[in-house]
Scaffold this active site. Structure first.
Site, PDB file in Angstrom:
ATOM      1  N   GLY A  90       1.306   3.048  -2.505  1.00 42.71           N
ATOM      2  CA  GLY A  90       0.827   3.939  -3.582  1.00 42.71           C
ATOM      3  C   GLY A  90       1.460   3.544  -4.914  1.00 42.71           C
ATOM      4  O   GLY A  90       1.659   4.399  -5.782  1.00 42.71           O
ATOM      5  N   LYS A  91       1.757   2.252  -5.044  1.00 44.49           N
ATOM      6  CA  LYS A  91       2.403   1.744  -6.270  1.00 44.49           C
ATOM      7  C   LYS A  91       1.568   1.995  -7.520  1.00 44.49           C
ATOM      8  O   LYS A  91       2.090   2.266  -8.569  1.00 44.49           O
ATOM      9  CB  LYS A  91       2.592   0.222  -6.160  1.00 44.49           C
ATOM     10  CG  LYS A  91       3.864  -0.181  -5.493  1.00 44.49           C
ATOM     11  CD  LYS A  91       4.076  -1.667  -5.603  1.00 44.49           C
ATOM     12  CE  LYS A  91       3.006  -2.487  -4.947  1.00 44.49           C
ATOM     13  NZ  LYS A  91       2.963  -2.450  -3.495  1.00 44.49           N
ATOM     14  N   GLY A  92       0.254   1.855  -7.370  1.00 45.52           N
ATOM     15  CA  GLY A  92      -0.629   1.974  -8.537  1.00 45.52           C
ATOM     16  C   GLY A  92      -0.342   3.231  -9.330  1.00 45.52           C
ATOM     17  O   GLY A  92      -0.093   3.181 -10.532  1.00 45.52           O
TER      18      GLY A  92
ATOM     19  N   ARG B  77     -10.325  -2.876   5.203  1.00 42.46           N
ATOM     20  CA  ARG B  77      -9.886  -2.763   6.603  1.00 42.46           C
ATOM     21  C   ARG B  77      -9.114  -1.459   6.827  1.00 42.46           C
ATOM     22  O   ARG B  77      -8.381  -1.000   5.947  1.00 42.46           O
ATOM     23  CB  ARG B  77      -8.938  -3.926   6.951  1.00 42.46           C
ATOM     24  CG  ARG B  77      -9.640  -5.215   7.241  1.00 42.46           C
ATOM     25  CD  ARG B  77      -8.645  -6.303   7.599  1.00 42.46           C
ATOM     26  NE  ARG B  77      -7.810  -6.684   6.471  1.00 42.46           N
ATOM     27  CZ  ARG B  77      -6.825  -7.564   6.542  1.00 42.46           C
ATOM     28  NH1 ARG B  77      -6.521  -8.133   7.682  1.00 42.46           N
ATOM     29  NH2 ARG B  77      -6.131  -7.885   5.469  1.00 42.46           N
TER      30      ARG B  77
ATOM     31  N   ASP C 103       0.807  -1.224   0.000  1.00 42.42           N
ATOM     32  CA  ASP C 103       0.000   0.000   0.000  1.00 42.42           C
ATOM     33  C   ASP C 103       0.837   1.270   0.000  1.00 42.42           C
ATOM     34  O   ASP C 103       0.462   2.274   0.600  1.00 42.42           O
ATOM     35  CB  ASP C 103      -0.973   0.012   1.202  1.00 42.42           C
ATOM     36  CG  ASP C 103      -1.768  -1.276   1.264  1.00 42.42           C
ATOM     37  OD1 ASP C 103      -2.277  -1.685   0.226  1.00 42.42           O
ATOM     38  OD2 ASP C 103      -1.845  -1.877   2.361  1.00 42.42           O
TER      39      ASP C 103
ATOM     40  N   GLY D  84      -4.247  -4.423  -4.326  1.00 40.00           N
ATOM     41  CA  GLY D  84      -5.262  -3.555  -4.924  1.00 40.00           C
ATOM     42  C   GLY D  84      -4.620  -2.279  -5.410  1.00 40.00           C
ATOM     43  O   GLY D  84      -3.920  -1.624  -4.661  1.00 40.00           O
ATOM     44  N   HIS D  85      -4.799  -1.979  -6.669  1.00 42.07           N
ATOM     45  CA  HIS D  85      -4.296  -0.708  -7.191  1.00 42.07           C
ATOM     46  C   HIS D  85      -5.472   0.209  -7.398  1.00 42.07           C
ATOM     47  O   HIS D  85      -6.414  -0.160  -8.090  1.00 42.07           O
ATOM     48  CB  HIS D  85      -3.701  -0.871  -8.585  1.00 42.07           C
ATOM     49  CG  HIS D  85      -2.528  -1.774  -8.640  1.00 42.07           C
ATOM     50  ND1 HIS D  85      -1.569  -1.783  -7.691  1.00 42.07           N
ATOM     51  CD2 HIS D  85      -2.169  -2.679  -9.562  1.00 42.07           C
ATOM     52  CE1 HIS D  85      -0.658  -2.671  -8.024  1.00 42.07           C
ATOM     53  NE2 HIS D  85      -1.001  -3.235  -9.150  1.00 42.07           N
TER      54      HIS D  85
ATOM     55  N   GLN E 225       2.206  -6.184  -3.021  1.00 43.82           N
ATOM     56  CA  GLN E 225       2.542  -6.163  -1.586  1.00 43.82           C
ATOM     57  C   GLN E 225       3.810  -5.335  -1.374  1.00 43.82           C
ATOM     58  O   GLN E 225       3.938  -4.317  -2.022  1.00 43.82           O
ATOM     59  CB  GLN E 225       2.698  -7.581  -1.013  1.00 43.82           C
ATOM     60  CG  GLN E 225       1.374  -8.317  -0.850  1.00 43.82           C
ATOM     61  CD  GLN E 225       0.882  -8.960  -2.138  1.00 43.82           C
ATOM     62  OE1 GLN E 225       1.639  -9.618  -2.813  1.00 43.82           O
ATOM     63  NE2 GLN E 225      -0.360  -8.772  -2.460  1.00 43.82           N
TER      64      GLN E 225
ATOM     65  N   ASP F 150       2.029  14.838   0.426  1.00 45.68           N
ATOM     66  CA  ASP F 150       1.007  15.841   0.752  1.00 45.68           C
ATOM     67  C   ASP F 150       0.246  15.505   2.043  1.00 45.68           C
ATOM     68  O   ASP F 150      -0.247  16.397   2.719  1.00 45.68           O
ATOM     69  CB  ASP F 150       0.001  15.956  -0.407  1.00 45.68           C
ATOM     70  CG  ASP F 150      -0.574  14.608  -0.802  1.00 45.68           C
ATOM     71  OD1 ASP F 150       0.217  13.730  -1.180  1.00 45.68           O
ATOM     72  OD2 ASP F 150      -1.803  14.416  -0.706  1.00 45.68           O
TER      73      ASP F 150
ATOM     74  N   VAL G 170       2.448  14.218  -4.796  1.00 44.52           N
ATOM     75  CA  VAL G 170       1.895  15.291  -3.951  1.00 44.52           C
ATOM     76  C   VAL G 170       0.369  15.338  -4.025  1.00 44.52           C
ATOM     77  O   VAL G 170      -0.259  16.329  -3.677  1.00 44.52           O
ATOM     78  CB  VAL G 170       2.505  16.676  -4.319  1.00 44.52           C
ATOM     79  CG1 VAL G 170       3.968  16.744  -3.911  1.00 44.52           C
ATOM     80  CG2 VAL G 170       2.348  16.986  -5.805  1.00 44.52           C
ATOM     81  N   GLY G 171      -0.224  14.255  -4.492  1.00 43.87           N
ATOM     82  CA  GLY G 171      -1.683  14.173  -4.594  1.00 43.87           C
ATOM     83  C   GLY G 171      -2.046  12.952  -5.415  1.00 43.87           C
ATOM     84  O   GLY G 171      -1.173  12.342  -6.034  1.00 43.87           O
TER      85      GLY G 171
HETATM   86  P1  IMP Z   1      -2.433 -12.803   2.101  1.00 42.37           P
HETATM   87  O1  IMP Z   1      -1.515 -12.163   1.106  1.00 42.37           O
HETATM   88  O2  IMP Z   1      -3.874 -12.627   1.769  1.00 42.37           O
HETATM   89  O3  IMP Z   1      -2.060 -14.233   2.375  1.00 42.37           O
HETATM   90  O4  IMP Z   1      -2.241 -12.032   3.506  1.00 42.37           O
HETATM   91  C1  IMP Z   1      -1.028 -12.103   4.234  1.00 42.37           C
HETATM   92  C2  IMP Z   1      -0.665 -10.761   4.844  1.00 42.37           C
HETATM   93  O5  IMP Z   1      -0.301  -9.862   3.811  1.00 42.37           O
HETATM   94  C3  IMP Z   1      -1.816 -10.092   5.603  1.00 42.37           C
HETATM   95  O6  IMP Z   1      -1.282  -9.378   6.700  1.00 42.37           O
HETATM   96  C4  IMP Z   1      -2.383  -9.112   4.583  1.00 42.37           C
HETATM   97  O7  IMP Z   1      -3.030  -8.022   5.188  1.00 42.37           O
HETATM   98  C5  IMP Z   1      -1.100  -8.683   3.873  1.00 42.37           C
HETATM   99  N1  IMP Z   1      -1.322  -8.226   2.495  1.00 42.37           N
HETATM  100  C6  IMP Z   1      -1.565  -8.962   1.413  1.00 42.37           C
HETATM  101  N2  IMP Z   1      -1.690  -8.202   0.321  1.00 42.37           N
HETATM  102  C7  IMP Z   1      -1.511  -6.943   0.720  1.00 42.37           C
HETATM  103  C8  IMP Z   1      -1.469  -5.683   0.030  1.00 42.37           C
HETATM  104  O8  IMP Z   1      -1.607  -5.570  -1.196  1.00 42.37           O
HETATM  105  N3  IMP Z   1      -1.230  -4.599   0.806  1.00 42.37           N
HETATM  106  C9  IMP Z   1      -1.028  -4.683   2.144  1.00 42.37           C
HETATM  107  N4  IMP Z   1      -1.034  -5.823   2.815  1.00 42.37           N
HETATM  108  C10 IMP Z   1      -1.274  -6.949   2.115  1.00 42.37           C
END
Ligand code: IMP
Length: 425
Positions: free
Chosen positions: A15-17, A302, A13, A40-41, A223, A332, A413-414
C-alpha cells in the site's frame, strides 16, 4: 536538508502508493530509485483513481519534481503512455525528470522473458513479464542501452548491433522465434527519444543540488524488502534492490542526507508469484483477507497469496533498512475477524528461529509460531486518532511495534488519503 526513504517491508503491495502520496505533501522532490513498470501504485486523490507503474506518485502535486533515477529500468512506451494518462486526467507531468543513466527496456527483453519463463515450466518464478529481469541482466553484462544512448544515433546503432547479434541467435536458434531487426527498433526508439527530450536530465546533480539548497527529497522504493535481489527469497525475487542502501546508490547521493526511513507494512501479508511465504493461509482466512483487501495485482491482475502478519519478516526489514518508523497500512481489512494471528517466530525442524533463517532451504520449511489476539467488529474507516480505534485494534498495533522494535507513526484505515491516522510522537 534531510532525505526520507520510503520502502516496502514485505513482498511488495504494502500500500506504498497511498503512503507515499500522503508523505509527498511536504516534499519538493520524489525520486523513484529501482524497479520498472513491474510495480503498480493505485492512488485515490481527490476522488480520482490513478494507476501508475513508473512515474512517482509525487507527480500529483504541482510543486513536486518527480524523478526517475539511474537504478530504474524504463520502458519508454509505458512512460509516455502514463504521461498521456496523467494529462488526460488534468495532471501536468511536465515536472518529471528521467535520468540519462537509466537503462531502457527493449523489445527483445519482453520477448526473451516470455519465452524463458515459459521454458522454465513449473520452475518459473512468475514474473510480471515486463522485461525487467532481462533489462537488469543486460545492464550487469554491460550490453544495456541507456536513456542517453537515444541521443546519439551512431552509438545507439552500434550498441544495438552488438546486442542483437546475440539476442537474435538465442531467439531464433534456441527458442524458435523470429529475429528482431535493428532498423525497426532504432526507428521506434528515436521517436520515443524526441518525445522524451524535455524530460531527460542529470538527475544525480538535480537531487544533490536540491539537498544542498535545503529542499526535501523523498526516495521511493518499489516492490519490497523480501523481493530484494540479495536479501530477499532468492531466486523468487525481483532483479533489483529495494533496500535503503540502494536508494542512495541509485539517486547518487551520500548517506549523511538520510534522516528518516519509513517502512510500509501491511497489517497482514501478501505475495504474488512463487516462493516461500511462511504465514500464507490457503484456507478461509486467506480467502477473506484477499477479498476484503482487494488483493489482486495492479500490474498483472493476478490473485495475491494472503496470510497473517509476520513479525520476523518485519524485524528483518527493520534491520536491513535501518527503519526509523512504520506506516501500517490496511488495518481496516482486519475488522470482523473474531481472532487474529501474528507470527512471532518460526519452527524449523524442532528448532525455534526468531529471525528470518539465513538459509533458503530452512525458510522454505519454516512453520509460523503464532500469538493469537482478539479481533474487533467495528468498521474503523472513520478513525482519525489512535484513541478512536477499538481497544483490540490498539493492542494489535502495539504488538507489532513491540515485535518489530520500530514505532508506528501512520496507520491506514481505508483507501482515501484522509483515511489515515497520524500517531502523535
Ligand atoms: P519481476 O520483478 O517482474 O522480475 O518479477 C519477479 C518477482 O517479483 C515475481 O514474483 C513478481 O510477482 C514479483 N514482483 C515484482 N514487482 C512486484 C510488485 O510491485 N509487487 C509484488 N510483487 C512484485
Amino acid at each position: 536538508m534531510p532525505a526520507t526513504v520510503v520502502l516496502g517491508t514485505q513482498w511488495g503491495d504494502e500500500g506504498k502508493g497511498k503512503a507515499v502520496d500522503y508523505l509527498a505533501d511536504g516534499m519538493d522532490l520524489v525520486v523513484r530509485y529501482q524497479g520498472g513498470n513491474n510495480a503498480g501504485h493505485t492512488i485515490i486523490a481527490e476522488g480520482r483513481l490513478l494507476k501508475l507503474q513508473l512515474i512517482p506518485s509525487g507527480v500529483l502535486y504541482p510543486h513536486i519534481t518527480s524523478v526517475i533515477a539511474d537504478g530504474v529500468v524504463v520502458d519508454p512506451q509505458v512512460l509516455l503512455d502514463e504521461m498521456t494518462q496523467l494529462s488526460e486526467a488534468g495532471i501536468d507531468p511536465s515536472g518529471l525528470r528521467v535520468s540519462l543513466n537509466a537503462h531502457l527496456i527493449m523489445p527483445y527483453h519482453l520477448e526473451l522473458e516470455k519465452v524463458t519463463q515459459r521454458f522454465l515450466g513449473k520452475n518459473a518464478l512468475g514474473t510480471t513479464k515486463r522485461g525487467i529481469g532481462p533489462a537488469y541482466a543486460d545492464r550487469a553484462a554491460r550490453v544495456g542501452i541507456r536513456v542517453q544512448d537515444l541521443y546519439d544515433e551512431a552509438i545507439l546503432r552500434e550498441k544495438l548491433d552488438v546486442v542483437l547479434w546475440e539476442k537474435n541467435q538465442v531467439l531464433t536458434k534456441i527458442y524458435n522465434r523470429m529475429a528482431m531487426p535493428a532498423e525497426r527498433i532504432v526507428e521506434d526508439y528515436l521517436a520515443y527519444a524526441e518525445r522524451l527530450r524535455p524530460y531527460v536530465a542529470d538527475t544525480g546533480k538535480l537531487i544533490d543540488d536540491a539537498l544542498r539548497e535545503g529542499r526535501h527529497v523523498m526516495l521511493e522504493g518499489a516492490q519490497g524488502t523480501m523481493l530484494d535481489l540479495d536479501h530477499g527469497t532468492y531466486p523468487f525475487v525481483t532483479s533489483s534492490t529495494p533496500v535503503t542502501g540502494y536508494a542512495l546508490a541509485s539517486a547518487g547521493v551520500g548517506p549523511h542526507h538520510v534522516d528518516r526511513v519509513v517502512g510500509i507494512t501491511k497489517a497482514y501479508v501478501t505475495r504474488v508469484g512463487a516462493g516461500p511465504f511462511p504465514t500464507e493461509d490457503t484456507g478461509e482466512a486467506g480467502e477473506q483477507l484477499g477479498e476484503r483487501g482487494h488483493e489482486f495485482g495492479t500490474v498483472t491482475g493476478r490473485k495475491r497469496r494472503c496470510g497473517w502478519f509476520d513479525a520476523a519478516v518485519l524485524r528483518y526489514a527493520a534491520r536491513l533498512n535501518g527503519l526509523s518508523e512504520l506506516c501500517l497500512t490496511k488495518l481496516d481489512v482486519l475488522s470482523g475477524f473474531p481472532t487474529l494471528q501474528v507470527c512471532t517466530a518460526y519452527r524449523v525442524g524442532g528448532e525455534t528461529w526468531d529471525d528470518v533463517p539465513p538459509n533458503q532451504t530452512l525458510f522454505h520449511r519454516a512453520e509460523p509460531v503464532y500469538e493469537e489476539l482478539p479481533g474487533w467488529e467495528e468498521d474503523i474507516g472513520e478513525a482519525r486518532a489512535l484513541e478512536d480505534l477499538p481497544k483490540e485494534a490498539q493492542r494489535y498495533v502495539e504488538l507489532l511495534e513491540d515485535l518489530g522494535g520500530v514505532p508506528v507513526t501512520m496507520i491506514g484505515v481505508g483507501p482515501a488519503r484522509e483515511q489515515t491516522i497520524v500517531v502523535a510522537g
